[in-house]
Design an enzyme around this catalytic site. Structure first.
Site: not given
Ligand code: C5P
Length: 301
Positions: A14, A104, A106, A108, A142
């Site tokens: 991301k 930064g 995303g 996980g 997220d």
């Protein structure tokens, strides 16, 4: 038709093309306004039936960074979807962890969303079945965006997503200095006034117009992240110095930064120019317009 032997799907990185911190809730979480997009630089998730499940095996270059994680988010995603469907979580997950952790992008959340997508296919849910989307928010702010896996505007603490205007074809170089940058200290280090929201009203005509629109916006977490990991400044400087770079910016709470480029050859050249920096991970990627298709491995195959 017999059930598939396994389903494999990518878990794309991301990127926050811009990220404004617009407020703070009484519980300490921050209110965000962000444009997110996904890149074809990805972890890989594979799920297969396993009566002894749920189980997870993590391999790949970033696997060691997850070794201390007591309850991987991917495993929690499998349990959550099984629970919502009233079926046992009889599945084993293989996670090929390629994206850097605490970086930064995303990772996980992307893995959890990929497990939801893969299990929906493994378990034969029809397209548009509400269970994966219903399970997503409780797994992390997220995860809904990563499940959508197309360009979207994020609001709330990240859990409110709306489709963004269509983005033009655009390529990126992702560069990470190889230093972890955990999210909570970055938010804690943020001070000063809040930004206003700044959503894109129109679809940018091309990559240069997208970069120009983004240049009027920021990542409000860049300052606090650089105070904690000064090497982020080196990464941004190196990306800015590559030929054809339209914009260089940090993603999320760092430390991964990205440069945007108008075509794949320019991005590939820029990535090659940055290769060989000790400890850095550098990848050229395309920004995705739709989620990657799960790959179904047939039973008996
Ligand atoms: O959800 P995630 O694991 O990314 O959040 C890690 C931490 O980052 C939270 O516990 C919180 O301290 C901070 N955070 C925040 N506002 C957000 C998202 C995260 O303050 N919208």
């Amino acid at each position: 038709v017999s059930a598939p032997a396994a389903v494999r799907v990518a878990a794309p990185a991301k990127l926050n093309l811009y990220l404004h911190v617009v407020g703070r809730r009484p519980d300490g979480y921050h209110l965000l306004d962000s444009l997110v997009a996904f890149a074809d630089d990805a972890d890989l998730v594979e799920v297969r039936p396993d009566p002894e499940g749920p189980a997870i095996e993590v391999t790949g270059p970033a696997a060691a960074a997850l070794a201390d994680e007591p309850d991987n988010l991917a495993l929690r995603a499998a349990r959550a979807l099984a629970g919502a469907l009233g079926r046992p979580p009889a599945v084993s997950i293989r996670l090929d962890k390629r994206l850097p952790v605490a970086a930064g992008v995303g990772g996980g959340s992307a893995d959890a969303a990929a497990v939801l997508r893969a299990l929906a296919r493994l378990w034969g849910l029809p397209d548009g079945h509400p269970a994966p989307a219903a399970a997503a928010p409780a797994l992390g702010a997220d995860v809904p965006a990563c499940l959508a896996c197309r360009p979207c505007h994020m609001g709330g603490i990240g859990e409110q997503i709306e489709p963004a205007p269509a983005l033009p074809p655009v390529w990126a170089v992702l560069a990470n200095p190889g230093l972890p940058c955990p999210t909570p200290p970055v938010f804690r280090a943020r001070t000063g006034p809040f930004s206003g929201p700044a959503r894109l009203a129109d679809a940018p005509a091309d990559a240069a117009a997208l970069a120009a629109a983004l240049a009027e916006r920021r990542n409000d977490l860049e300052g606090p992240a650089r105070a904690l990991v000064p090497e982020i400044g080196d990464v941004l400087g190196a990306l800015e110095g590559t030929r054809g770079c339209l914009l260089a910016r940090m993603s999320g709470s760092g430390a991964t930064c990205f440069g945007l480029y108008p075509d794949p050859a320019t991005a590939a050249r820029a990535a090659a120019a940055l290769a060989g920096r000790p400890g850095w991970r550098v990848r050229a990627a395309r920004l995705l317009h739709a989620p990657p298709e799960p790959e179904v491995l047939p039973a008996g195959g």
